[in-house]
Design an enzyme around this catalytic site. Structure first.
Site, PDB file in Angstrom:
ATOM      1  N   TYR A  24      10.955   6.998 -55.888  1.00  0.00           N
ATOM      2  CA  TYR A  24      10.448   8.373 -55.848  1.00  0.00           C
ATOM      3  C   TYR A  24      11.349   9.289 -55.240  1.00  0.00           C
ATOM      4  CZ  TYR A  24       7.826  12.811 -55.633  1.00  0.00           C
ATOM      5  OH  TYR A  24       7.488  13.869 -55.507  1.00  0.00           O
ATOM      6  N   PRO A  77      11.974  21.926 -48.849  1.00  0.00           N
ATOM      7  CA  PRO A  77      10.399  21.418 -49.227  1.00  0.00           C
ATOM      8  C   PRO A  77      10.770  20.289 -50.161  1.00  0.00           C
ATOM      9  CG  PRO A  77      11.218  23.442 -50.533  1.00  0.00           C
ATOM     10  CD  PRO A  77      12.141  23.104 -49.822  1.00  0.00           C
ATOM     11  N   GLY A  79       8.008  16.804 -51.252  1.00  0.00           N
ATOM     12  CA  GLY A  79       6.403  16.521 -51.209  1.00  0.00           C
ATOM     13  C   GLY A  79       6.224  14.800 -50.667  1.00  0.00           C
ATOM     14  N   SER A 106       6.076  22.093 -48.323  1.00  0.00           N
ATOM     15  CA  SER A 106       5.696  22.136 -49.681  1.00  0.00           C
ATOM     16  C   SER A 106       4.300  22.327 -50.204  1.00  0.00           C
ATOM     17  CB  SER A 106       6.344  20.735 -50.300  1.00  0.00           C
ATOM     18  OG  SER A 106       5.646  20.489 -51.616  1.00  0.00           O
ATOM     19  N   GLN A 128       6.552  26.815 -49.330  1.00  0.00           N
ATOM     20  CA  GLN A 128       7.017  26.931 -50.815  1.00  0.00           C
ATOM     21  C   GLN A 128       5.575  26.728 -51.771  1.00  0.00           C
ATOM     22  OE1 GLN A 128       6.665  23.697 -52.564  1.00  0.00           O
ATOM     23  NE2 GLN A 128       7.329  24.471 -54.482  1.00  0.00           N
ATOM     24  N   TYR A 130       4.501  26.523 -55.949  1.00  0.00           N
ATOM     25  CA  TYR A 130       4.388  26.313 -56.921  1.00  0.00           C
ATOM     26  C   TYR A 130       3.132  27.022 -57.758  1.00  0.00           C
ATOM     27  CZ  TYR A 130       7.694  22.122 -56.935  1.00  0.00           C
ATOM     28  OH  TYR A 130       8.419  21.146 -56.692  1.00  0.00           O
ATOM     29  N   THR A 156       9.470  28.321 -56.053  1.00  0.00           N
ATOM     30  CA  THR A 156      10.431  27.283 -56.706  1.00  0.00           C
ATOM     31  C   THR A 156      10.240  27.682 -58.090  1.00  0.00           C
ATOM     32  OG1 THR A 156       9.994  25.399 -55.223  1.00  0.00           O
ATOM     33  CG2 THR A 156      10.693  24.967 -57.464  1.00  0.00           C
ATOM     34  N   ARG A 165      12.092  11.347 -64.530  1.00  0.00           N
ATOM     35  CA  ARG A 165      12.828  10.624 -63.594  1.00  0.00           C
ATOM     36  C   ARG A 165      12.326   9.043 -63.833  1.00  0.00           C
ATOM     37  NH1 ARG A 165       9.930  14.956 -59.308  1.00  0.00           N
ATOM     38  NH2 ARG A 165      11.094  16.895 -60.584  1.00  0.00           N
ATOM     39  N   LYS A 219      13.826  29.668 -55.100  1.00  0.00           N
ATOM     40  CA  LYS A 219      14.704  28.576 -54.906  1.00  0.00           C
ATOM     41  C   LYS A 219      14.500  28.081 -56.061  1.00  0.00           C
ATOM     42  CE  LYS A 219      14.086  23.845 -53.127  1.00  0.00           C
ATOM     43  NZ  LYS A 219      13.792  23.265 -54.302  1.00  0.00           N
ATOM     44  N   SER A 241      19.834  26.050 -55.843  1.00  0.00           N
ATOM     45  CA  SER A 241      19.368  24.509 -55.818  1.00  0.00           C
ATOM     46  C   SER A 241      19.196  24.082 -57.234  1.00  0.00           C
ATOM     47  CB  SER A 241      17.902  24.709 -55.209  1.00  0.00           C
ATOM     48  OG  SER A 241      17.369  23.420 -55.237  1.00  0.00           O
ATOM     49  N   HIS A 243      17.312  21.271 -57.475  1.00  0.00           N
ATOM     50  CA  HIS A 243      16.134  20.397 -57.450  1.00  0.00           C
ATOM     51  C   HIS A 243      16.449  18.813 -56.824  1.00  0.00           C
ATOM     52  CE1 HIS A 243      11.612  21.180 -57.863  1.00  0.00           C
ATOM     53  NE2 HIS A 243      11.368  19.786 -57.425  1.00  0.00           N
ATOM     54  N   GLY A 275      20.858  20.334 -51.487  1.00  0.00           N
ATOM     55  CA  GLY A 275      21.433  19.111 -52.354  1.00  0.00           C
ATOM     56  C   GLY A 275      22.832  18.712 -51.982  1.00  0.00           C
ATOM     57  N   ARG A 278      25.466  15.890 -46.427  1.00  0.00           N
ATOM     58  CA  ARG A 278      25.454  14.587 -45.945  1.00  0.00           C
ATOM     59  C   ARG A 278      25.935  14.314 -44.539  1.00  0.00           C
ATOM     60  NH1 ARG A 278      21.751  14.814 -48.911  1.00  0.00           N
ATOM     61  NH2 ARG A 278      21.440  13.326 -50.867  1.00  0.00           N
TER      62      ARG A 278
END
Length: 348
Positions: A24, A77, A79, A106, A128, A130, A156, A165, A219, A241, A243, A275, A278
């Site tokens: 996920y 954010p 989940g 989120s 954030q 929705y 968002t 996905r 976002k 972003s 996502h 995004g 690293r």
């Protein structure tokens, strides 16, 4: 095992999280090319380091909409933090407060806004949102966030429908029965229309402004056209972003889109990016290309999976120290001295 860089935490999370939870968090949409390109795009950017600069004293602080943070990294954010660690978002909030950075909580948290606030009183947090078909839910959440001391509202805008996905489809992904979307529990009881509203438009920014005094950040912007519209509709910030590559596959890497967005807004609003970050060097590249701050999603979850609040602080410390070192090695002693001439795009 010594945890030296963010990929060490990724390897730990992949090894120890249940497969459905790992899948996920890790999944991108479709072929996952946008997810992967977010990371690869940073590797195409090269530094132009300057030498013989006095870097004996370093200042890595910056401000987000006037609030000072200890270094230019925040928590994006995401989940379902309880999938990574039992205390979920409460641990996230505590780690962010300890490191003096911004945490964007989120809508789809497994802790309620009250629990998040109580876990880290006085922490710097944005909420954030929705927008669901039942607009009363959004109104209630926004007003609750403001009352609890959240300092910004992040809308968002790239999720009228959920991206495909494949791993989640194969796994039949569902939240375990003991976990709840705490912010939406009442809404499920009151109204079955607790689905994302695909009819949301730019005019809904005005509606949100009528509900709250909080600054509004959008976002999910990837183009100059939408950046211009965001400014025109009175937002205070933009998070560039895609996502995490979880929505539309085949769009631009966010660090590439950042250049276009920064050029379009011309300093009228603050611009951030998420995004693919690293390493501390990635943070420096994003700031050189005009971002005020970067936000991390998956690496924060890897830190939680490793050791909760402590593991997330470890991740943030590594990023902070790498960022400071990258600044010093490129000849920058303060964030205000980071500019576009610090980087170039690789010819390859």
């Amino acid at each position: 095992m010594a945890m030296v860089c963010l990929s060490d935490f990724e390897a730990y999370a992949k090894k120890y999280l249940p497969k459905t939870a790992w899948d996920y968090f890790a999944a991108g949409a479709d072929d996952e090319s946008s997810r992967d390109d977010n990371i690869l795009a940073y590797k195409r950017i090269r530094f132009r380091p300057r030498v013989l600069r006095d870097v004996s004293v370093m200042d890595i602080r910056t401000k987000l909409l006037g609030t000072e943070i200890s270094f230019p990294v925040g928590i994006a954010p995401t989940g379902f933090h309880q999938l990574a660690w039992p205390d979920g978002e409460k641990s996230t909030a505590r780690a962010a407060k300890a490191m003096n950075i911004c945490y964007i909580a989120s809508t789809y948290s497994t802790s309620s806004l009250e629990e998040i606030s109580a876990a880290a009183p006085g922490g710097f947090r944005w909420f954030q949102l929705y927008i669901h078909r039942n607009r009363a839910v959004a109104k209630q959440l926004v007003q609750q966030a403001e009352a609890l001391g959240f300092q910004g509202l992040v809308l968002t805008v790239d999720l009228p429908y959920t991206g495909k996905r494949r791993a989640d489809v194969r796994n039949g992904f569902r939240l375990p029965p003991h976990m709840r979307l705490k912010n939406l529990e009442g809404a499920f009881e009151v109204c079955k229309m607790i689905y994302l509203d695909p009819s949301v438009t730019w005019n809904d920014i005005y509606w949100l402004q009528s509900l709250t005094h909080l600054p509004i950040v959008v976002k999910g912007i990837l183009t100059k056209e939408d950046a211009e519209l965001a400014v025109r509709h009175g937002v205070q910030g933009i998070i560039v972003s895609n996502h995490g590559g979880r929505q539309l596959d085949g769009g631009p890497a966010t660090i590439d889109a950042l250049v276009e967005v920064v050029e379009a807004v011309q300093g009228r609003v603050e611009v951030y990016v998420d995004g693919g970050v690293r390493k501390g060097g990635d943070v420096l590249k994003a700031l050189a290309l005009g971002a005020k701050c970067v936000f991390i999603g998956r690496p924060a979850l890897w830190g939680l999976a490793y050791k909760g609040e402590e593991g997330l602080q470890d991740v943030l410390r590594i990023l902070r120290d790498e960022f400071r070192l990258s600044m010093a090695l490129t000849g920058c002693s303060s964030v205000s001295g980071i500019g576009r001439n610090l980087v170039q795009f690789s010819k390859l």
